[in-house]
Every structure is written in structure tokens, then in C-alpha cells.
Scaffold this motif. Structure first.
Motif, short mmCIF file in Angstrom:
data_model
loop_
_atom_site.label_atom_id
_atom_site.label_comp_id
_atom_site.label_asym_id
_atom_site.label_seq_id
_atom_site.Cartn_x
_atom_site.Cartn_y
_atom_site.Cartn_z
N ILE A 150 15.94 -17.29 -0.43
CA ILE A 150 16.95 -16.31 -0.01
C ILE A 150 16.25 -15.12 0.62
CG2 ILE A 150 18.81 -14.80 -0.77
CD1 ILE A 150 19.26 -16.72 -3.10
N VAL A 151 16.58 -14.86 1.87
CA VAL A 151 16.04 -13.70 2.58
C VAL A 151 16.99 -12.52 2.36
CG1 VAL A 151 15.37 -12.80 4.84
CG2 VAL A 151 14.96 -15.20 4.28
N PRO A 152 16.47 -11.35 1.98
CA PRO A 152 17.35 -10.20 1.72
C PRO A 152 18.26 -9.87 2.89
CG PRO A 152 15.13 -9.74 0.95
CD PRO A 152 15.05 -11.03 1.72
N LEU A 153 19.50 -9.54 2.56
CA LEU A 153 20.47 -9.10 3.57
C LEU A 153 20.35 -7.60 3.83
CD1 LEU A 153 23.61 -11.00 2.24
CD2 LEU A 153 22.04 -11.73 4.06
N ASP A 154 19.91 -6.87 2.80
CA ASP A 154 19.78 -5.42 2.93
C ASP A 154 18.77 -4.90 1.91
OD1 ASP A 154 21.36 -5.93 0.71
OD2 ASP A 154 22.79 -4.32 1.11
N PHE A 155 18.34 -3.65 2.15
CA PHE A 155 17.36 -3.01 1.28
C PHE A 155 17.87 -1.64 0.84
CE2 PHE A 155 14.76 -5.53 4.27
CZ PHE A 155 14.12 -6.37 3.38
N LYS A 156 17.36 -1.21 -0.30
CA LYS A 156 17.52 0.19 -0.70
C LYS A 156 16.30 0.93 -0.19
CE LYS A 156 17.74 3.28 -4.67
NZ LYS A 156 17.75 3.39 -6.14
N VAL A 157 16.51 1.97 0.61
CA VAL A 157 15.40 2.75 1.16
C VAL A 157 15.60 4.22 0.82
CG1 VAL A 157 14.96 1.13 3.04
CG2 VAL A 157 16.54 3.02 3.41
N VAL A 158 14.47 4.93 0.69
CA VAL A 158 14.49 6.34 0.32
C VAL A 158 13.62 7.10 1.31
CG1 VAL A 158 13.96 8.02 -1.49
CG2 VAL A 158 14.82 5.76 -2.11
N ASP A 159 14.12 8.24 1.80
CA ASP A 159 13.32 9.04 2.74
C ASP A 159 12.50 10.09 1.98
OD1 ASP A 159 15.03 11.15 2.10
OD2 ASP A 159 16.11 11.10 4.01
N TYR A 160 11.72 10.87 2.73
CA TYR A 160 10.84 11.86 2.11
C TYR A 160 11.59 12.92 1.32
CZ TYR A 160 6.71 10.17 4.62
OH TYR A 160 5.67 9.41 5.07
N SER A 161 12.86 13.14 1.66
CA SER A 161 13.66 14.15 0.96
C SER A 161 14.34 13.60 -0.28
CB SER A 161 14.72 14.72 1.91
OG SER A 161 14.10 15.33 3.04
N THR A 201 8.67 6.83 7.74
CA THR A 201 9.03 7.94 6.84
C THR A 201 9.87 7.45 5.67
OG1 THR A 201 11.08 8.53 8.01
CG2 THR A 201 9.02 9.51 8.82
N LEU A 202 10.22 6.16 5.68
CA LEU A 202 11.07 5.60 4.63
C LEU A 202 10.23 4.76 3.66
CD1 LEU A 202 14.02 4.31 6.86
CD2 LEU A 202 13.90 6.48 5.62
N SER A 203 10.69 4.69 2.42
CA SER A 203 10.09 3.81 1.43
C SER A 203 11.14 2.77 1.03
CB SER A 203 9.65 4.59 0.18
OG SER A 203 8.61 5.49 0.49
N ILE A 204 10.74 1.49 1.07
CA ILE A 204 11.64 0.43 0.63
C ILE A 204 11.57 0.34 -0.89
CG2 ILE A 204 12.19 -2.03 0.77
CD1 ILE A 204 10.87 -2.06 3.53
N TYR A 205 12.67 0.65 -1.55
CA TYR A 205 12.68 0.69 -3.02
C TYR A 205 13.12 -0.63 -3.63
CZ TYR A 205 11.48 5.39 -4.53
OH TYR A 205 10.79 6.53 -4.87
N GLY A 206 13.68 -1.51 -2.82
CA GLY A 206 14.11 -2.80 -3.38
C GLY A 206 15.24 -3.37 -2.56
#
Length: 200
Positions: free
Chosen positions: A48-59, A78-83
Motif C-alpha cells: 500500500i502506497v500512502p495516499l497522504d502524509f502528515k507534514v509540519v512546517d518550521y512554525s 522546509t517541511l518535515s514528514i511526520y507520518g
């Protein structure tokens, strides 16, 4: 070393996850596995390939982005993929409902948020309905406890040995288990040779 951005095919499109993700894969020694994983994902519908990600920016702002949206984002580094994101969680949960054996290693997200809770809720519910559930790794055990579950009581089997369990589940020989087996055979006078992988 220069990093040229992680570009992977999704359908007929190239997905670019950015230089930061590329560097992470190199630093973790995972880069050589990319083509193998690509081939599996392309040719095996069980992957299963992910359909979407949770991402967090520097702020600290949180977003949910599809791979295509992330690829097209001009400042992706500038984004971090959190899961994984909520659409992927929903897809996983459908698969979990159909499963008779579920092996969980690692957290689906970096923090104990809604996405990881929903997945562990589904796994615990599947166990209550008769599925065999296996939990491995210290971080995974800690995460389920953060969501109010007990690794010992809410899962069929659990272990803190995440990496070793993954190797065992993949059918690879563990030297420690081999030595225990040889010792057992010697103690009880069992003459048959242990079954070893080819070329060992």
C-alpha cells in the motif's frame, strides 16, 4: 555529497520529496533499497502506497498533503514528514479489518496523534474479533501505552526486540536463536542437524 531530490514514479508522474528526504535516506543507509521497494510497490498490489502524509512546517503548523502536493510544493525542504495522513489511515484500517494476522513495528507517526491512535484502535479491535496481533519494538510498545493500551493485554504477542523480530519474520537466521537451538540439541542428544538457510 550532493542530493538531487528524491524523485519516484507514481503512475506516470515523478514525485519529488526534496533534498532533505533524500539526505535522510542516505544517512540511514536506506537509499540502496529504493529501487527494490519501487518494484514491489509497482508489481504487488499487497503493497500500500500512502495516499497522504502528515507534514509540519518550521512554525509547527500541521498540514495533510498528497504525494503530488508535496512534490509540487516550492519549499518542500522546509517541511518535515511526520507520518501518514487520515486518508491513508482509513485505507489501512480497511485492510486491518480483513486481516487475520497483523504485525506492527514502528509508529505510523512521529507523535502520539490521532492517526496513530486510529490505527492502534483498529488493530486492538481486530484482535478482539479473533485476529493474531504481533507488536514489536520498544518505541511501538511505548506508543500503544500512550494511547491507553497494554502491549501485554491488548495484543496477542509483543516484544521489545523490533529489529530482531523483523529479521525473524522475514525468515532470516538469528545467530542467538541458532546457538540456543544447538545447545538444546546437544543437551538432549538430538542428532538431526538444525535447518539452516542456504549458504550459511
Amino acid at each position: 555529497m550532493s542530493y538531487h531530490g528524491l524523485r519516484r514514479e507514481r503512475g506516470h508522474k515523478k514525485i519529488d520529496f526534496g533534498d532533505k528526504t533524500e539526505k535522510f535516506l542516505w544517512d540511514k543507509g536506506l537509499h540502496p533499497l529504493i529501487k527494490q521497494v519501487q518494484s514491489l510497490a509497482r508489481n504487488d498490489n499487497r503493497i500500500i502506497v500512502p495516499l497522504d502524509f502528515k507534514v509540519v512546517d518550521y512554525s509547527g503548523n500541521t498540514f495533510h498533503m498528497t504525494p503530488e502536493q508535496l512534490s509540487e510544493y516550492p519549499e518542500k525542504d522546509t517541511l518535515s514528514i511526520y507520518g501518514i495522513g487520515p486518508n491513508t489511515v482509513a485505507l489501512f484500517n480497511e485492510k486491518i479489518k480483513e486481516s487475520k494476522t497483523i504485525y506492527a513495528k514502528g509508529s505510523p507517526t512521529k507523535d502520539a496523534d490521532q492517526e496513530s491512535k486510529e490505527l492502534f484502535d483498529a488493530i486492538v479491535e481486530a484482535r478482539r474479533k479473533g485476529a493474531i496481533t504481533i507488536l514489536s519494538g520498544g518505541d511501538t510498545n511505548a506508543r500503544v501505552e500512550e494511547h491507553g493500551y497494554s502491549a501485554q493485554n491488548d495484543f496477542t504477542h509483543f516484544t521489545l526486540a523490533g529489529g530482531a523480530t523483523a529479521e525473524y519474520m522475514a525468515g532470516n537466521l538469528l545467530p542467538g536463536l541458532l546457538m540456543l537451538d544447538l545447545s538444546h540439541r546437544e543437551f538432549w542428544g538430538i542428532k538431526e542437524d538444525p535447518i539452516l538457510p542456504p549458504g550459511y
